[in-house]
Design an enzyme around this catalytic site. Structure first.
Site, short mmCIF file in Angstrom:
data_model
loop_
_atom_site.label_atom_id
_atom_site.label_comp_id
_atom_site.label_asym_id
_atom_site.label_seq_id
_atom_site.Cartn_x
_atom_site.Cartn_y
_atom_site.Cartn_z
NE ARG A 1 46.38 29.18 53.03
CZ ARG A 1 45.61 28.10 52.91
NH1 ARG A 1 44.43 28.18 52.31
NH2 ARG A 1 45.99 26.94 53.40
CE1 TYR B 1 43.32 18.71 50.55
CE2 TYR B 1 44.87 19.60 52.13
CZ TYR B 1 44.27 19.64 50.89
OH TYR B 1 44.62 20.61 50.00
CB SER C 1 51.15 28.10 56.98
OG SER C 1 50.39 26.97 57.19
CD GLU D 1 49.20 31.17 54.82
OE1 GLU D 1 49.37 30.16 54.13
OE2 GLU D 1 48.56 31.16 55.89
#
Ligand code: NAP
Length: 342
Positions: free
Chosen positions: A159, A190, A229, A325
């Site tokens: 990120r 995932y 997020s 974030e």
């Protein structure tokens, strides 16, 4: 003059800016920046405002980057795409799949624009932008000088990229170059993707599965404003991870290539029984604790107080201190989000 930013940030926070200008090409973007600069006004360049929290009225000009265009060049081993920064990311993912060019399917339904994707090296379900990024084109705002940064020069991290550091204020991203290999390799590490058969799976099936997972867990910003997020997954040392695991053996943890260990912030928040908890109009999303939502006309202060509460509870229980974030924007530009919620 006050112009509402409410429809320019996916959180739906009702703050304002002195000016809001949509730029459809590089020249318009440069003109808007130079006009603001001549008035000594700060500038914020936004795509779709899907990763920002406005804390106050912005005392400057917000430039909305709407530079469009998708050019495809086919080579024997790959498709090369040159994409305008203002293209919508998810529409690009759909477009490439429709044209039979796989590689972006794990990144379906990520909100925001193509030009924002390298800034935080967007990632989901085991794929990050850096896997497909060839280059990023920027212009230096003061001079209009074009710069092309190779993927290596973008210094992509978790990120993170050079666009959050040296290239943060003086440059605007105008296009992104992508390379989609014809040797398609599905990434099925995932969630529900692990149930798909790598021998027979199609890019469309991966896309559908990612869309299904996201739509069931993540709030629709049109219904409840949010910025995805809210916190980063903490990346800690092996010692910190082991201390945590000795007390909480079921804590999800993912060893990283550099020896550190990534923890799942959503799990840590959930263990503090915070799902659904609210302050003012802001709340922790019930299906995914990592997302804070604008449940009912939330103010910036509601979101900040809720983020503070989440950080405190997780810190007290696990001695792991979450960091946002989402990027926090103050009166004249970005501010340190950790300091605001600490
Ligand atoms: P999840 O499957 O509930 O897993 C929780 C966390 O554990 C994820 O955030 C992920 O980290 C990590 N994880 C799960 N399986 C992993 C594996 N096989 N290897 C390494 N790490 C693993 O996650 P989720 O919240 O539903 O999100 C699914 C994916 O979409 C994640 O990649 C997440 O980053 C992405 N996403 C991003 C945003 C955003 O706003 N940035 C919002 C929603 C979802 P990573 O996050 O590092 O992948």
């Amino acid at each position: 003059m006050n112009h509402s930013l409410k429809s320019w940030n996916t959180f739906g926070i009702d703050q304002s800016a002195n000016e809001i200008v949509c730029a459809e090409n590089e020249q318009q973007l440069l003109n808007a920046w130079q006009t603001a600069n001549a008035k000594q006004q700060p500038v914020l360049i936004l795509g779709e405002g899907s990763n920002v929290l406005f804390l106050n009225a912005f005392h400057g000009t917000v430039i909305i980057n709407r530079i469009k265009g998708i050019e495809v060049t086919e080579q024997p081993d790959a498709w090369h795409l040159h994409v305008g920064a203002g293209e919508n990311w998810h529409q690009l993912v759909q477009h490439t799949l429709q044209l039979g060019m796989p590689g972006l399917e794990n990144l379906a339904l990520i909100p925001g624009c193509v030009g924002s994707s390298p800034i935080q090296n967007i990632g989901a379900y085991g794929v990050e932008l850096q896997r497909v990024c060839d280059y990023v084109d920027c212009i230096e705002l003061a001079t209009g000088t074009p710069h092309r940064l190779s993927a290596k020069e973008c210094r992509f991290g978790y990120r993170d990229s050079i666009f959050k550091h040296e290239y943060q204020d003086r440059f605007a991203i105008v296009a992104v170059g992508l390379r989609l290999s014809k040797q398609w390799q599905p990434v099925l590490t995932y969630g529900d993707l692990t149930r798909l058969d790598p021998a027979t799976v199609t890019p469309q099936q991966v896309f559908d599965s990612v869309c299904h997972m996201r739509m069931t867990k993540l709030p629709d910003p049109k219904v409840n404003g949010n910025a995805g997020s809210f916190f980063k997954n903490p990346v800690v040392t092996v010692d910190v991870a082991q201390a945590l695991l000795s007390e909480f053996p079921h804590a999800p943890h993912y060893p990283q290539a550099d020896g550190s260990v990534k923890l799942a912030a959503g799990w840590l928040i959930d263990q503090c029984q915070l799902k659904g908890i609210g302050i003012g109009g802001a709340a922790v999303h019930r299906q995914q604790a990592l997302v804070l939502i604008n449940a009912d006309n939330a103010t910036s202060e509601d979101v900040v107080q809720l983020a503070h509460l989440v950080r405190e509870k997780v810190g007290e229980k696990f001695n792991v201190w979450l960091e946002p974030e989402v990027r926090f924007i103050g009166q004249v530009g970005e501010v340190n989000a950790v300091e605001i919620i600490a």
